[in-house]
Design an enzyme around this catalytic site. Structure first.
Site, short mmCIF file in Angstrom:
data_model
loop_
_atom_site.label_atom_id
_atom_site.label_comp_id
_atom_site.label_asym_id
_atom_site.label_seq_id
_atom_site.Cartn_x
_atom_site.Cartn_y
_atom_site.Cartn_z
N GLU A 82 0.80 -1.31 0.06
CA GLU A 82 0.07 0.06 0.02
C GLU A 82 0.95 1.16 0.04
O GLU A 82 0.64 2.29 -0.82
CB GLU A 82 -1.01 -0.05 1.58
CG GLU A 82 -2.03 -1.09 1.13
CD GLU A 82 -1.29 -2.62 1.69
OE1 GLU A 82 -2.11 -3.59 1.67
OE2 GLU A 82 -0.08 -2.43 2.09
N TRP A 210 15.07 -39.50 -18.11
CA TRP A 210 14.10 -38.30 -17.58
C TRP A 210 12.82 -38.81 -18.15
O TRP A 210 12.70 -39.06 -19.33
CB TRP A 210 14.52 -36.90 -17.96
CG TRP A 210 15.82 -36.78 -17.14
CD1 TRP A 210 17.03 -36.48 -17.55
CD2 TRP A 210 15.78 -36.06 -15.94
NE1 TRP A 210 17.95 -36.14 -16.59
CE2 TRP A 210 17.13 -35.93 -15.67
CE3 TRP A 210 14.93 -35.99 -14.78
CZ2 TRP A 210 17.65 -35.36 -14.43
CZ3 TRP A 210 15.35 -35.34 -13.56
CH2 TRP A 210 16.69 -35.10 -13.38
N THR A 236 12.74 -42.92 -2.72
CA THR A 236 13.64 -42.08 -3.67
C THR A 236 15.11 -41.82 -3.54
O THR A 236 15.82 -41.44 -4.41
CB THR A 236 12.61 -40.71 -3.63
OG1 THR A 236 11.44 -40.92 -3.85
CG2 THR A 236 13.35 -39.61 -4.37
N ASP A 240 17.07 -42.63 -6.49
CA ASP A 240 17.30 -41.29 -7.56
C ASP A 240 18.78 -40.57 -6.93
O ASP A 240 19.17 -39.89 -7.70
CB ASP A 240 16.44 -40.63 -7.67
CG ASP A 240 15.05 -41.36 -8.31
OD1 ASP A 240 15.32 -42.35 -8.88
OD2 ASP A 240 13.93 -40.83 -8.23
N LEU A 244 17.26 -32.26 -4.82
CA LEU A 244 16.27 -31.22 -4.40
C LEU A 244 16.74 -30.13 -4.07
O LEU A 244 16.04 -29.34 -3.06
CB LEU A 244 15.53 -32.08 -2.99
CG LEU A 244 15.12 -33.32 -3.38
CD1 LEU A 244 14.39 -34.01 -1.95
CD2 LEU A 244 14.06 -33.56 -4.55
N GLY A 330 7.54 -41.34 -4.01
CA GLY A 330 6.96 -42.36 -4.81
C GLY A 330 5.66 -42.74 -4.55
O GLY A 330 5.03 -42.11 -3.62
N LEU A 333 4.27 -43.61 -0.59
CA LEU A 333 4.17 -42.43 0.14
C LEU A 333 3.13 -41.66 -0.27
O LEU A 333 2.37 -41.03 0.89
CB LEU A 333 5.53 -41.80 0.30
CG LEU A 333 5.67 -40.59 1.53
CD1 LEU A 333 5.29 -40.92 2.86
CD2 LEU A 333 7.01 -40.02 1.49
#
Length: 598
Positions: A82, A210, A236, A240, A244, A330, A333
């Site tokens: 504002e 991918w 994961t 992998d 992250l 995955g 979960l």
């Protein structure tokens, strides 16, 4: 179109077309809606640069419908939207104008900057997209504006039409993270996955790099940069070995959370590198104590639960102050989280690929459904082409409707923002918009502190001062550059990010006495802040007899943490300062710093 974590409804083009017929039918409503939509779009611009916070935007327009000023809140502790809009328009042009806000202002305790900017500039009318979702702030600014003679209209209440319904939805979407958190007492949670056209997230052998295109992966990085934390499961991590991070997704890097019941995790993993961003492993109580020590030696925090389940984990991270969580886990979960009703929105990237495989995993595991009538329907579904992929998104749970709990005008006027919503003997503080958020170093209270030559310098917040002084006095050009970079940071979050990064990457540039000096330095800056602002002093004194706990989700030293395992030096110093102001103890920090164990 850029992907947003809480994407506003794309109605801007339709609104612009609708305003071509001003004065005919719903033309006036279309104009009102267009400006509020613009405020909502502006409010979303800070996402990716700072941890999620209430998103505020403001547009000021003349009675003839010409926009003359706008602004958005960059981060907590920075100039309100504002005030930015008033300054952009110029005080003279604001007199008699209308301010359009996506959400009711929510200044922290004792700070009336947003409302004062509108009132003092001569704004005659304010149109608000939605009331504030937090109970202790809802209605306060509306009452304050009306008491100053400003006419206030609220979309969906005072102004109603089809086009206005669309913009109300936009305003709620852009602050969905705050609305869900306030309604359900858990962080707003999004499940993200990429799958092939035949519904697989990996081959039968577990290979998944991918599935989606490079453009889709870039969108995912943007999503990460807009949330507080990312959740993955043990599978994961093992399969992998992800990092992250939010590479190119904005300045904010979310915490990584690993859920593993047995701690059957690799000794070495990218997530155990906490030099750039922290990792928290949540597990069942008693699981692999030796491995817990191994993780702790790498700087990974381990939190044990009696029974590990998504609901308890989300409630825990809610208590730690998290607003939004991105689940990149995955199928097992994901199914557990959906069954626990902690997932609110889904982002599914569908790649035009087919890999087949009877044992190839799918994005969501067993939910116990046997008939199609049991299927969970997404709400407000959107479709977007991202490179060769299709992004399908929608809500599993509708955005909560706040109207049934909106207090009346008289009730709002009686709300006391200093009421402690927690236990009477413990007061938690962390984010600036919480009832005691002004105790945070991130609150928007500039301070003046003397430099080495005794000359007074102005610092935007206490956090700016604290982070910069890690490097003050070091005769090194890079250290001096860090000081200047921190001092000019646009927000306290940015100042903290710069200071912490520099300390991790260049420990040789940190002043050698920092570990022994930082408590005394923090005490000095807190004393300056609470001596400069009388309303802060009064609020601090009003907590006499209560224990103050800094509820930071990542800081063991300054924070108290959930189970009291943190050292809570920030809370201790505030209690010490409170005692000094009350005349109960000596002002020497050395004499009483250890008296407030929690």
């Amino acid at each position: 179109m850029a992907l947003t974590f809480f994407s506003p409804t794309p109605v801007t083009c339709r609104l612009a077309a609708a305003t071509n017929g001003l004065g005919h039918g719903n033309g006036d409503h279309a104009l009102e809606a267009r400006f509020v939509q613009r405020a909502a779009d502006l409010s979303d611009k800070s996402a990716g640069f700072t941890s999620p916070h209430p998103n505020f935007g403001c547009v000021i327009a003349t009675p003839r419908g010409h926009a003359i000023g706008e602004g958005y809140l960059y981060a907590q502790g920075t100039k309100p939207a504002e005030l930015q809009a008033v300054e952009a328009a110029g005080a003279g042009l604001c007199r008699g104008a209308t301010a359009y806000l996506n959400m009711e202002p929510g200044d922290c305790h004792g700070d009336h900057t947003a409302v004062s900017a509108l009132v003092q500039s001569g704004i005659a009318r304010v149109v608000i997209g939605m009331r504030h979702p937090l109970q202790h702030l809802r209605g306060n600014a509306i009452s304050a504006l009306r008491s100053e003679g400003v006419h206030v209209d609220i979309l969906g209440e005072d102004l109603q039409s089809k086009v206005i319904e669309e913009v109300v939805k936009s305003c709620r979407l852009v602050n969905a993270h705050l609305i869900y958190r306030a309604a359900f007492n858990i962080p707003f949670s999004v499940l993200k996955y990429a799958m092939t056209l035949d519904g697989k997230i990996a081959t039968s052998c577990g290979h998944s790099a991918w599935i989606s295109s490079k453009k889709s992966r870039s969108h995912v990085l943007q999503l990460r940069g807009r949330c507080d934390a990312i959740v993955v499961g043990g599978n994961t991590v093992r399969r992998d070995n992800p990092r992250l991070t939010a590479r190119h997704g904005g300045g904010h890097t979310p915490t990584r959370i690993v859920m593993s019941q047995t701690l059957n995790l690799p000794e070495e993993a990218n997530l155990w590198d906490t030099s750039a961003v922290s990792t928290i492993v949540v597990t069942q109580r008693g699981a692999r104590k030796s491995f817990q020590k191994h993780l702790a030696s790498k700087g990974v925090e381990v939190v044990e639960f009696d029974i590990l389940n998504p609901r308890d984990v989300m409630e825990y991270f809610y208590d730690r102050g998290n607003i939004s969580i991105l689940w990149e886990c995955g199928g097992s979960l994901a199914a557990s989280a959906i069954s626990a009703s902690v997932i609110h929105k889904v982002y599914a990237f569908v790649a035009p690929k087919i890999i087949g495989g009877r044992n190839a995993p799918s994005p969501v595991g067993e939910l116990g459904m046997v008939e199609m009538s049991q299927a969970l329907d997404l709400i407000d579904v959107s479709y977007e082409q991202v490179g060769p992929d299709i992004l399908i998104s929608g809500f599993l749970q509708p955005i909560p409707d706040l109207k049934p709990v909106i207090p009346s005008f008289d009730e709002t006027a009686a709300i006391d923002p200093t009421i402690n919503p927690y236990e009477p003997d413990i007061i938690y503080f962390h984010r600036t918009w919480e009832p005691y958020g002004v105790f945070s170093n991130f609150s928007p209270h500039p301070i003046q502190m003397p430099d080495n030559e005794g000359k007074y310098e102005t610092w935007s917040t206490a956090e700016h001062f604290y982070q910069a002084h890690k490097f003050v006095g070091i005769n090194n050009l890079q250290a001096q550059n860090y000081v200047e970079e921190i001092k000019s940071a646009r927000s306290p979050e940015e100042a903290a990010r710069i200071g912490r990064f520099a300390q991790r990457q260049h420990p040789d540039l940190v002043r050698p006495d920092w570990e022994s000096a930082k408590i005394e330095l923090m005490y000095r800056v807190l004393k300056c802040k609470f001596s400069t602002y009388p309303h802060l002093n009064s609020l601090l004194l009003s907590t006499a007899g209560s224990i103050l706990v800094e509820a930071s989700s990542h800081d063991y030293f300054w924070g108290g943490r959930m189970e009291g395992e943190g050292l809570n030096y920030h809370g201790r110093l505030l209690m010490q300062l409170r005692s000094e102001f009350l005349g109960e103890h000596s002002s020497s920090s050395e004499s009483i710093i250890y008296q407030h164990d929690i």
